[in-house]
Scaffold this motif. Structure first.
Motif, PDB file in Angstrom:
ATOM      1  N   THR A  60       0.835  -1.208   0.000  1.00 42.61           N
ATOM      2  CA  THR A  60       0.000   0.000   0.000  1.00 42.61           C
ATOM      3  C   THR A  60       0.864   1.250   0.000  1.00 42.61           C
ATOM      4  OG1 THR A  60      -1.757  -1.182   1.178  1.00 42.61           O
ATOM      5  CG2 THR A  60      -1.813   1.231   1.232  1.00 42.61           C
ATOM      6  N   GLN A  61       1.909   1.225   0.823  1.00 44.41           N
ATOM      7  CA  GLN A  61       2.799   2.376   0.872  1.00 44.41           C
ATOM      8  C   GLN A  61       3.438   2.643  -0.486  1.00 44.41           C
ATOM      9  OE1 GLN A  61       6.399   2.008   3.273  1.00 44.41           O
ATOM     10  NE2 GLN A  61       5.960   4.023   4.171  1.00 44.41           N
ATOM     11  N   GLU A  76       2.596   5.925  -2.790  1.00 42.48           N
ATOM     12  CA  GLU A  76       3.676   6.813  -3.225  1.00 42.48           C
ATOM     13  C   GLU A  76       3.681   6.935  -4.748  1.00 42.48           C
ATOM     14  OE1 GLU A  76       7.274   5.327  -1.613  1.00 42.48           O
ATOM     15  OE2 GLU A  76       6.866   6.054   0.421  1.00 42.48           O
ATOM     16  N   ARG A  77       3.460   5.837  -5.439  1.00 43.66           N
ATOM     17  CA  ARG A  77       3.457   5.884  -6.894  1.00 43.66           C
ATOM     18  C   ARG A  77       2.307   6.758  -7.410  1.00 43.66           C
ATOM     19  NH1 ARG A  77       1.091   3.658 -11.181  1.00 43.66           N
ATOM     20  NH2 ARG A  77      -0.383   2.502  -9.879  1.00 43.66           N
ATOM     21  N   VAL A  78       1.100   6.585  -6.840  1.00 40.41           N
ATOM     22  CA  VAL A  78      -0.068   7.350  -7.284  1.00 40.41           C
ATOM     23  C   VAL A  78       0.084   8.831  -6.956  1.00 40.41           C
ATOM     24  CG1 VAL A  78      -2.546   7.679  -6.943  1.00 40.41           C
ATOM     25  CG2 VAL A  78      -1.610   5.379  -7.190  1.00 40.41           C
ATOM     26  N   LEU A 111       1.527  14.565  -8.171  1.00 36.88           N
ATOM     27  CA  LEU A 111       2.411  15.729  -8.059  1.00 36.88           C
ATOM     28  C   LEU A 111       2.918  16.167  -9.426  1.00 36.88           C
ATOM     29  CD1 LEU A 111       4.689  15.048  -4.936  1.00 36.88           C
ATOM     30  CD2 LEU A 111       2.955  16.814  -5.188  1.00 36.88           C
ATOM     31  N   MET A 112       3.385  15.205 -10.184  1.00 34.43           N
ATOM     32  CA  MET A 112       3.932  15.489 -11.505  1.00 34.43           C
ATOM     33  C   MET A 112       2.862  16.103 -12.407  1.00 34.43           C
ATOM     34  SD  MET A 112       5.728  12.803 -14.149  1.00 34.43           S
ATOM     35  CE  MET A 112       6.719  12.146 -12.810  1.00 34.43           C
ATOM     36  N   ARG A 170       7.857  17.608   6.715  1.00 34.39           N
ATOM     37  CA  ARG A 170       8.525  16.998   5.569  1.00 34.39           C
ATOM     38  C   ARG A 170       7.613  17.036   4.348  1.00 34.39           C
ATOM     39  NH1 ARG A 170       9.512  11.773   5.907  1.00 34.39           N
ATOM     40  NH2 ARG A 170       7.928  11.406   7.509  1.00 34.39           N
ATOM     41  N   TRP A 171       8.225  17.307   3.175  1.00 29.02           N
ATOM     42  CA  TRP A 171       7.482  17.447   1.935  1.00 29.02           C
ATOM     43  C   TRP A 171       8.092  16.576   0.848  1.00 29.02           C
ATOM     44  CZ3 TRP A 171       3.253  20.774   1.326  1.00 29.02           C
ATOM     45  CH2 TRP A 171       2.985  21.611   2.413  1.00 29.02           C
ATOM     46  N   ARG A 172       7.214  16.127  -0.011  1.00 32.62           N
ATOM     47  CA  ARG A 172       7.613  15.477  -1.253  1.00 32.62           C
ATOM     48  C   ARG A 172       7.281  16.462  -2.370  1.00 32.62           C
ATOM     49  NH1 ARG A 172      10.720  11.346  -3.542  1.00 32.62           N
ATOM     50  NH2 ARG A 172       9.608  10.367  -5.289  1.00 32.62           N
TER      51      ARG A 172
END
Length: 455
Positions: A31-32, A36-38, A43-44, A125-127
């Protein structure tokens, strides 16, 4: 005290819990990774969308110092969870903030010029994904709070763990009931056995049993059969022994009465001689009964030893009656000193002594008995030969049974000598062979292994 029921319950509960934990761990990791992939794809997509809007001049930003303003309404917070994750900043290539979403921080989200990065801004923290627009001279930064990502994943795991914890008591009850029902055939068998009388050796019902319990039931039935056979043999043994003891004792009593009533010295002396013979016969019968009982009731493995034939024959000669052993027995051995055998000495001595006594009882008074030792390949053979009447061929396989004496029986025999020899050889892995001699009489052969062949 060990319990199969408790062991099964613990194994099932432990294995079930382990499977749940492994499943939760696998779901957590998968799930993690999927989240993250989704979210990275989102974001992109968001950053490129803002860059496209800027390129099409649908969003106007001022590049002058201090001109930063709220420019991207699509990133405003809503009231539904997880929908406020994105924050957008637009920075000029010279390093000034020219636009941002309403909830975006004032501090630069990342120092990376383009692509993905992870940073800490104001303790959070940010992505971040960055797109650089050279034609407009700006960088578009779209960031996602990692705390919200982690909250999303943890909520998924909680959604799995909480129902599992609620189900565990029900699962434990199902396991308890299932194990109890699975072990019910064992309880039924134990109940059946506990209600049986001590002498009830009927086989247990073996039809329609679970395949895990069938071997135990079959083994018990086999045990009952062996015990029944042993009990039958003991009954027969006791009956034959009582009969064989009754005969000489009755003779001794009769001769004693004759001796007491007779005044004739010759008749009195003959009665006393008959009493002596009867006592000797009874004594030999009792000794044979004790020897046979010891052979059949001792379940321990025989202790095999390497012994010389000469020492063994001396031991046997010492146990024989002197009147017979010295006058009518001739021992011959080819290279006797070189013979060594790997045997249980007591068993082999017992077999030899009974064969020699049997031969002396059946041989005519005018003939002797020959005991020969010879080496054949990897074996040593003890041959006991007499010149008696022999045994009819049809009875050769039967006379090794207890109390079977055959047609050419001796008056002083009891039908135990050959049975003792056979039992002793079986216990130590040797063989007994009986055959009639062409010149008359019987030949008994004991075959044992040579000592060097056992290495």
């Amino acid at each position: 005290m060990r319990s199969i029921r408790l062991r099964l319950i613990m194994i099932l509960m432990g294995s079930t819990g382990l499977v749940w934990l492994l499943a939760v761990g696998w779901i957590y990791l998968s799930t993690q990774a999927e989240v993250e992939r989704v979210l990275d794809a989102r974001l992109m997509e968001a950053a490129r969308m803002v860059n496209s809007l800027l390129s099409d001049h649908r969003i106007e930003v001022g590049l002058e110092e201090g001109a930063a303003r709220h420019v991207v309404g699509e990133f405003e917070q809503t009231h539904r969870p997880y929908e406020r994750q994105l924050s957008c900043q637009i920075w000029s290539l010279e390093g000034s903030l020219v636009g941002r979403s309403e909830n975006a921080p004032q501090t630069r989200l990342t120092e990376i010029g383009t692509g993905f990065s992870e940073t800490a801004v104001d303790g959070e923290r940010w992505r971040v994904f960055t797109v650089e627009n050279q034609s407009l001279g700006v960088r578009v930064m779209v960031g996602d709070s990692l705390r919200i990502r982690e909250t999303l994943v943890s909520d998924v795991i909680k959604g799995l763990v909480v129902p599992a914890l609620l189900i565990l008591p029900f699962l434990a009850g199902v396991i308890l009931v299932s194990v109890g029902r699975g072990l019910s055939p064992l309880n039924d068998m134990a109940d059946t056995l506990s209600k049986r009388a001590a002498n009830d050796l009927r086989p247990l019902q073996a039809d329609n049993l679970p395949k895990e319990i069938a071997p135990a039931v079959n083994a018990l039935n086999g045990l009952f059969k062996r015990v029944e056979d042993v009990r039958d043999r003991e009954r027969s043994f006791t009956a034959f022994a009582a009969h064989e003891l009754k005969t000489p004792l009755a003779g001794v009593k009769t001769q004693a009465q004759i001796a007491l009533a007779s005044e004739d010295p010759a008749l009195h002396a003959n009665a006393l001689q008959q009493i002596t013979m009867g006592v000797d016969r009874t004594s030999r019968l009792v000794k044979q009964l004790l020897d046979l009982t010891a052979l059949e009731t001792n379940d321990s493995e025989p202790i095999l030893q390497t012994v010389s034939v000469r020492a063994l024959m001396r031991s046997v000669m010492a146990e024989l009656p002197l009147a017979r052993g010295e006058t009518r027995l001739n021992v011959e051995a080819d290279g006797e000193d070189a013979h060594e055998v790997h045997v249980e000495p007591h068993f082999l001595s017992l077999a030899l002594r009974n064969l020699i006594e049997n031969a002396l009882n059946h041989a005519p008074e005018t003939s002797g008995v020959v005991c020969r030792v010879e080496e054949v390949a990897d074996s040593v053979r003890f041959l006991v030969e007499d010149r008696g009447p022999g045994i009819p061929e049809a009875e050769l396989s039967q006379v090794v049974e207890k109390f079977v004496r055959g047609r050419n029986r001796s008056a002083s025999g009891s039908g135990l000598g050959l049975a003792i020899a056979q039992a002793a050889m079986v216990r130590m892995g040797g063989t007994l062979t009986l055959e009639n001699r062409e010149e008359g009489g019987l030949r008994a052969i004991l075959t044992v292994r040579k000592a060097e062949t056992m290495a």
